[in-house]
Design an enzyme around this catalytic site. Structure first.
Site, PDB file in Angstrom:
ATOM      1  N   GLY A   1      38.391 -33.163 -24.937  1.00  0.00           N
ATOM      2  CA  GLY A   1      37.802 -32.822 -23.646  1.00  0.00           C
ATOM      3  C   GLY A   1      36.959 -31.569 -23.758  1.00  0.00           C
ATOM      4  N   GLY A   2      37.510 -30.449 -23.285  1.00  0.00           N
ATOM      5  CA  GLY A   2      36.771 -29.192 -23.196  1.00  0.00           C
ATOM      6  C   GLY A   2      36.002 -28.806 -24.446  1.00  0.00           C
TER       7      GLY A   2
ATOM      8  N   GLY B   1      43.837 -30.002 -21.033  1.00  0.00           N
ATOM      9  CA  GLY B   1      43.165 -28.880 -20.385  1.00  0.00           C
ATOM     10  C   GLY B   1      44.041 -27.645 -20.227  1.00  0.00           C
TER      11      GLY B   1
ATOM     12  N   ASN C   1      35.079 -36.585 -24.630  1.00  0.00           N
ATOM     13  CA  ASN C   1      35.099 -36.984 -23.215  1.00  0.00           C
ATOM     14  C   ASN C   1      34.559 -35.808 -22.402  1.00  0.00           C
ATOM     15  OD1 ASN C   1      35.659 -37.746 -20.612  1.00  0.00           O
ATOM     16  ND2 ASN C   1      37.897 -37.745 -20.849  1.00  0.00           N
ATOM     17  N   TRP C   2      33.339 -35.966 -21.916  1.00  0.00           N
ATOM     18  CA  TRP C   2      32.702 -34.852 -21.187  1.00  0.00           C
ATOM     19  C   TRP C   2      33.275 -34.680 -19.782  1.00  0.00           C
ATOM     20  CZ3 TRP C   2      26.651 -35.234 -22.233  1.00  0.00           C
ATOM     21  CH2 TRP C   2      26.431 -35.076 -23.615  1.00  0.00           C
TER      22      TRP C   2
ATOM     23  N   HIS D   1      42.432 -43.115 -18.089  1.00  0.00           N
ATOM     24  CA  HIS D   1      42.652 -41.677 -18.286  1.00  0.00           C
ATOM     25  C   HIS D   1      43.614 -41.188 -17.196  1.00  0.00           C
ATOM     26  CE1 HIS D   1      42.054 -37.401 -18.709  1.00  0.00           C
ATOM     27  NE2 HIS D   1      41.521 -37.649 -19.897  1.00  0.00           N
TER      28      HIS D   1
ATOM     29  N   GLU E   1      43.611 -38.664 -15.480  1.00  0.00           N
ATOM     30  CA  GLU E   1      42.936 -38.125 -14.296  1.00  0.00           C
ATOM     31  C   GLU E   1      42.571 -39.245 -13.329  1.00  0.00           C
ATOM     32  OE1 GLU E   1      40.007 -35.858 -16.461  1.00  0.00           O
ATOM     33  OE2 GLU E   1      41.632 -34.565 -17.177  1.00  0.00           O
TER      34      GLU E   1
HETATM   35  P1  13P Z   1      41.169 -31.301 -23.273  1.00  0.00           P
HETATM   36  O1  13P Z   1      40.721 -31.477 -24.718  1.00  0.00           O
HETATM   37  O2  13P Z   1      40.219 -30.472 -22.467  1.00  0.00           O
HETATM   38  O3  13P Z   1      42.596 -30.866 -23.198  1.00  0.00           O
HETATM   39  O4  13P Z   1      41.097 -32.770 -22.604  1.00  0.00           O
HETATM   40  C1  13P Z   1      41.693 -33.834 -23.241  1.00  0.00           C
HETATM   41  C2  13P Z   1      41.290 -35.077 -22.553  1.00  0.00           C
HETATM   42  O5  13P Z   1      41.683 -35.337 -21.432  1.00  0.00           O
HETATM   43  C3  13P Z   1      40.369 -35.986 -23.253  1.00  0.00           C
HETATM   44  O6  13P Z   1      40.251 -37.208 -22.599  1.00  0.00           O
END
Ligand code: 13P
Length: 256
Positions: free
Chosen positions: A234-235, A174, A9-10, A96, A98
């Site tokens: 994510g990251g 994150g 997930n960018w 998600h 977010e």
């Molecule tokens: P991180 O891997 O950066 O913790 O993010 C996870 C995420 O939200 C993937 O959708």
């Protein structure tokens, strides 16, 4: 045997130049494993670029959101499922945290988006997860059941097998602080049992991904858990070497 899925997930990252380099490396180094699927999920404007660079590879791609509206119309800023299909998308992330937090997406909206995806031939990656406060109050499973039940109630029973679930504890996203393997296995097993109460066959085939600070150093132990069927990264998915190392860990766990 469930096929593992590792999806990157960018989020709101990337540029034409950066993506070109990242996708090129992934294609050059793509690993072909029978028990593994890989995918990248870029922001909408880069779907065309992603399609062009990946269409001859084994790497799949998807989008980070979709409209609940299926038909074209006066919905400024929205992107429909059929538009995503035009760009070869396979997956769509829905719900998600977010978006639940920053865009007030409710369980019902998330459920509708999952339904729209499946009805249009896309696979929704439905994200669910508890906050730190909810975990500390002992509410983890009740929050997750509320989130998952909304989706299960909205879907026809024979559509449940098209779902992908992603357990993403909000406090692990994150932060560099992943959930422990005990916490992850306990939740994944409980989620599978919850789905099994509705459709036992779909539950045994269901992909339940873990997301939240997955990195090369913890990927193998997370991916080796019996009810973990891959990762939503994510990251670390923005760094080719790290993403490849996570894919490799998933492949090793699938083979073992
Ligand atoms: P991180 O891997 O950066 O913790 O993010 C996870 C995420 O939200 C993937 O959708």
């Amino acid at each position: 045997m469930r096929k593992k899925l590792v999806a990157g997930n960018w989020k709101m990252n990337g540029s034409l130049k950066e993506n070109e380099a990242l996708l090129k490396t992934l294609v050059q180094r793509q690993l072909q494993f029978n028990q593994l699927q890989t995918a990248v999920i870029p922001p909408f404007p880069y779907l065309s670029q992603t399609q062009q660079q990946l269409h001859t590879s084994t790497i799949l791609w998807g989008a980070q959101d979709v409209s609940v509206e299926s038909k074209a119309g006066a919905f400024t800023g929205e992107v429909s499922a059929s538009m995503l299909l035009d760009f070869g998308c396979h997956f769509v992330i829905v719900g998600h945290s977010e978006r639940r937090q920053r865009h007030q997406e409710t369980d019902q909206v998330v459920a509708l988006k999952a339904k729209v995806c499946i009805e249009n031939g896309l696979r929704p990656i439905v994200c669910i997860g508890e906050s730190l406060g909810e975990r500390e109050k002992g509410e983890t499973l009740s929050v997750l059941y509320r989130q998952i039940d909304a989706v299960l109630n909205a879907l026809d029973v024979d559509h449940i097998q098209r779902l992908v679930l992603a357990y993403e504890p909000i406090w692990a996203i994150g932060t560099g602080k992943s959930a422990t393997i005990e916490q992850v296995q306990e939740v994944h097993q409980a989620l599978r049992q919850r789905v099994a109460a509705v459709d036992w066959v779909a539950a045994s085939a269901l992909n339940i991904l873990y997301g939240g600070s997955v990195k090369p150093a913890n990927a193998l132990e997370l991916m080796s858990l019996p009810d973990v069927d891959g990762a939503l990264v994510g990251g670390a998915s923005l760094v080719a070497e790290d993403f490849m190392a996570i894919i490799q860990a998933a492949a090793v766990s699938a083979a073992g």
